[in-house]
Enzyme design. Structure first.
Site, short mmCIF file in Angstrom:
data_model
loop_
_atom_site.label_atom_id
_atom_site.label_comp_id
_atom_site.label_asym_id
_atom_site.label_seq_id
_atom_site.Cartn_x
_atom_site.Cartn_y
_atom_site.Cartn_z
CD GLU A 165 41.90 43.60 31.71
OE1 GLU A 165 41.79 44.67 32.32
OE2 GLU A 165 42.07 42.50 32.29
CD GLU A 346 46.29 40.71 32.43
OE1 GLU A 346 45.68 40.99 33.50
OE2 GLU A 346 46.65 41.56 31.60
C1 GBH Z 1 44.15 43.59 34.55
O1 GBH Z 1 43.13 44.46 34.90
C2 GBH Z 1 45.18 44.34 33.75
O2 GBH Z 1 45.29 43.89 32.42
C3 GBH Z 1 46.54 44.36 34.39
O3 GBH Z 1 47.29 45.37 33.83
C4 GBH Z 1 46.37 44.48 35.89
O4 GBH Z 1 47.60 44.68 36.53
C5 GBH Z 1 45.73 43.23 36.38
O5 GBH Z 1 44.55 42.95 35.68
C6 GBH Z 1 45.42 43.22 37.87
O6 GBH Z 1 44.47 44.20 38.19
O7 GBH Z 1 36.97 49.76 39.00
O8 GBH Z 1 36.10 48.63 40.93
O9 GBH Z 1 36.81 47.35 39.02
C7 GBH Z 1 42.05 43.90 35.57
C8 GBH Z 1 40.89 44.87 35.57
C9 GBH Z 1 40.33 47.06 36.28
C10 GBH Z 1 40.44 45.31 37.84
C11 GBH Z 1 40.38 48.07 37.39
C12 GBH Z 1 40.47 46.33 38.97
C13 GBH Z 1 39.77 48.53 39.62
C14 GBH Z 1 38.63 48.42 40.58
N1 GBH Z 1 41.01 45.83 36.65
N2 GBH Z 1 39.75 47.51 38.57
S1 GBH Z 1 37.05 48.57 39.81
#
Ligand code: GBH
Length: 440
Positions: A165, A346
Site C-alpha cells: 500500500e 487483503e
Molecule cells: C490495510 O490498510 C493494511 O495493509 C493493513 O496493515 C491493515 O491492518 C488493514 O488494511 C486494515 O486497516 O486515513 O481516514 O483512511 C488499509 C488502509 C489506511 C485504512 C489507514 C484505514 C485510516 C483511516 N488503511 N486508514 S483514513
C-alpha cells in the site's frame, strides 16, 4: 436463494498478516528500531498509547500459529519480513538471527503444505534510514533493493510482494500524518511516493535478474471511486478521486507513466516531478508477475469532491461495506490493465469481538462480509477477471496501527493478556469454504 458459487479447483485460499502488527519481540535477536517503534512511542499518536512491543507475540508463538493455519486448512499464508530484523540500520551485513526466524517460518509453512507469500515492506522502515530522509531520499529505494536481494537469497519463497500500500504510506504517513513517520506535508508526500515506486521497481528487477521462476508484484489498496450523484461535478470529482486512489499507482507500474491529470494536480502541491529522473519509469514499470489487490471500501464523492458515506459501516469508520466494489475493481483491472494475474492480498472487516461464556466468538458480521465479497469476486471471475488467490485480512487480531488493539480484523481472536488464540465463527466458516471450494 443464490445457487452455490464454485471456485476453480486450483484457486488458492489464504490469510494475511504483517510483521509489526503481530510479531512483538521488538528488541530481540538484534532487531533494529523501526519508524513504527518510534512513532507508537510518541505520546498522542496511537489510540491508548498502544505499541507493537508485544502485539500477538507471534515471534515466540509462530509454531502454534503454524498449527492453527494448518487446522484451518489454509493453502497460502501472506506475511511480511521486518526490514530492521534483517538489517537493523537499513543497510550493510544481514543479521543472521533475523533471517533464521523467517527461514523457520517458511519451512514450517512448507512442511504443512501452505504456500508462503512474503511482503518485503509493510511500513516498518529502519529508523536510521528515516533519520537520513526515509522515502524522501532517493537512496532509500536503492537500500530497499539491497535488502530485498538479501531476503530473496535467504528464503525459499516463490511469490513476493514489494511495497504494501504505497498509497497508505503517502496519505497516512506523509499527508494526514496518522501513521509513521507522522509528516503532514503534501510537498514531501509525493516525493516519497516516487521513491516508493522506484524501490518497488528496483526490487522487482533484482528478483528477475537473479531468481528465474519466482514471481513478484506490488500490493495496492484500490478504492473504486464513484460519483455520489449524477451531476457532472460529481462525475468529474469521482474521476479525480480515481486518479489519486488508483491510477496514480497502477499507471506508472503497469503503463510506465503517471496519469497526466493527477500529475498536474500534484504539481501544484509538490516538487515531485523534479525527482523523476530519466529511466525511472522504465524501472517502475518493470513487468510484474502478479498484482496484489487489497480491497476494503469504495469512495463515493459529491460535486465538491467530498466523501459521502452511502453504505453501512462496521467498527472502522473508514470502511463502508460494499461487496460490489470488489467486483468493480477486478473487472476494471481486466478492462484497463489486462493481462496481469491478480492475487487478493487483503480483504476483511473489523468487529468488536469477545469470546462468549462458552468460549465461542460469534462474528456473524464478518461472515456476512466475507460471504458477500467472495460472491462478488466469483462474479468478477466469471466475467474474466484473472484472480488466482484470496487472502483474508487477517489471520489474527493484531495491532491496527493508529487504532492500536481497539480494532480486531482477525478470523482468529487473540486475548492480549493470555495470548490465547480462539478461531472465531468466521474462521470455521472459512475452513468449510476452503474444504468445499464453494460458497452457498
Ligand atoms: C490495510 O490498510 C493494511 O495493509 C493493513 O496493515 C491493515 O491492518 C488493514 O488494511 C486494515 O486497516 O486515513 O481516514 O483512511 C488499509 C488502509 C489506511 C485504512 C489507514 C484505514 C485510516 C483511516 N488503511 N486508514 S483514513
Amino acid at each position: 436463494m443464490n445457487s452455490p458459487a464454485r471456485f476453480p479447483s486450483d484457486f488458492v485460499w489464504g490469510a494475511a498478516t504483517a510483521a509489526y502488527q503481530i510479531e512483538g519481540a521488538t528488541r530481540e535477536d538484534g532487531r533494529g528500531v523501526s519508524v513504527w517503534d518510534t512513532f507508537s512511542a510518541t505520546p498522542g499518536t496511537v489510540r491508548d498509547g498502544d505499541t507493537g512491543e508485544t502485539a500477538a507475540d507471534h515471534y515466540h508463538r509462530y509454531a502454534e500459529d503454524l498449527d492453527l493455519m494448518a487446522g484451518l486448512g489454509l493453502q497460502s499464508y501472506r506475511f511480511s519480513v521486518a526490514w530492521p530484523r534483517i538489517q537493523p540500520t537499513g543497510s550493510g551485513a544481514p543479521n543472521q538471527k533475523g533471517l533464521d526466524f523467517y527461514r523457520r517460518l517458511v519451512e514450517g509453512l512448507v512442511e504443512r503444505g501452505i504456500r508462503p507469500m512474503a511482503t518485503l515492506f509493510h511500513w516498518d522502515l529502519p529508523q536510521e534510514l528515516q533519520d537520513r530522509g526515509g522515502w524522501e531520499n532517493r537512496d532509500t529505494a536503492e537500500r530497499f533493493a539491497d535488502y530485498a536481494e538479501i531476503v530473496f537469497d535467504a528464503l525459499p519463497v516463490r511469490d513476493w510482494l514489494t511495497v504494501n500500500e504505497p498509497k497508505t504510506v503517502v496519505d497516512c504517513g506523509y499527508r494526514n500524518g496518522i501513521h509513521a513517520p507522522g509528516v503532514r506535508d503534501d510537498a514531501r508526500a509525493f516525493v516519497a511516493l516516487h521513491h516508493l515506486l522506484l524501490g518497488h521497481g528496483l526490487a522487482t528487477r533484482r528478483l528477475h535478474a537473479g531468481h528465474p521462476g519466482r514471481r513478484i508484484g506490488p500490493a495496492l489498496n484500490l478504492h473504486p471511486s464513484y460519483p455520489a450523484d449524477e451531476s457532472p461535478e460529481a462525475l468529474a470529482a469521482a474521476r479525480h478521486q480515481d486518479g489519486l486512489e488508483n491510477r496514480l499507482y497502477l499507471d506508472p507500474i503497469l503503463k510506465g507513466r503517471y496519469p497526466e491529470d493527477t500529475l498536474a494536480w500534484i504539481a501544484e502541491r509538490s516538487p515531485m516531478a523534479e525527482h523523476i529522473r530519466e529511466g525511472d519509469l522504465a524501472v517502475i514499470s518493470e513487468p510484474i508477475d502478479l498484482l496484489g489487490v487489497q480491497y476494503y471500501t469504495p469512495i463515493f464523492v459529491d460535486g465538491a469532491g467530498e466523501r459521502v458515506i452511502t453504505n453501512p459501516r462496521a467498527q472502522a469508520e473508514w470502511l463502508e461495506i460494499y461487496p460490489e466494489g470488489l467486483h468493480d475493481v477486478l473487472v476494471r483491472l481486466r478492462r484497463d490493465y489486462d493481462g496481469v494475474p491478480l492475487v487478493i492480498t487483503e480483504n476483511g472487516l473489523a468487529t468488536v469481538d469477545a469470546p462468549d461464556a462458552d468460549g465461542r466468538v460469534r462474528d456473524d458480521e464478518r461472515i456476512a462480509y466475507l460471504h458477500g465479497h467472495l460472491r462478488a469476486m466469483h462474479r468478477a471471475m466469471a466475467e474474466g477477471a484473472r484472480v488466482e488467490a484470496y487472502h483474508v485480512w487477517s489471520l489474527l487480531d493484531n495491532y491496527e496501527w493508529a487504532e492500536g488493539y481497539s480494532q480486531r480484523f482477525g478470523i482468529v481472536h487473540v486475548d492480549y493478556t493470555t495470548q490465547r488464540r480462539t478461531p472465531k465463527d468466521s474462521a470455521l466458516w472459512y475452513r468449510d469454504v476452503i474444504e468445499s471450494g464453494e460458497i452457498r
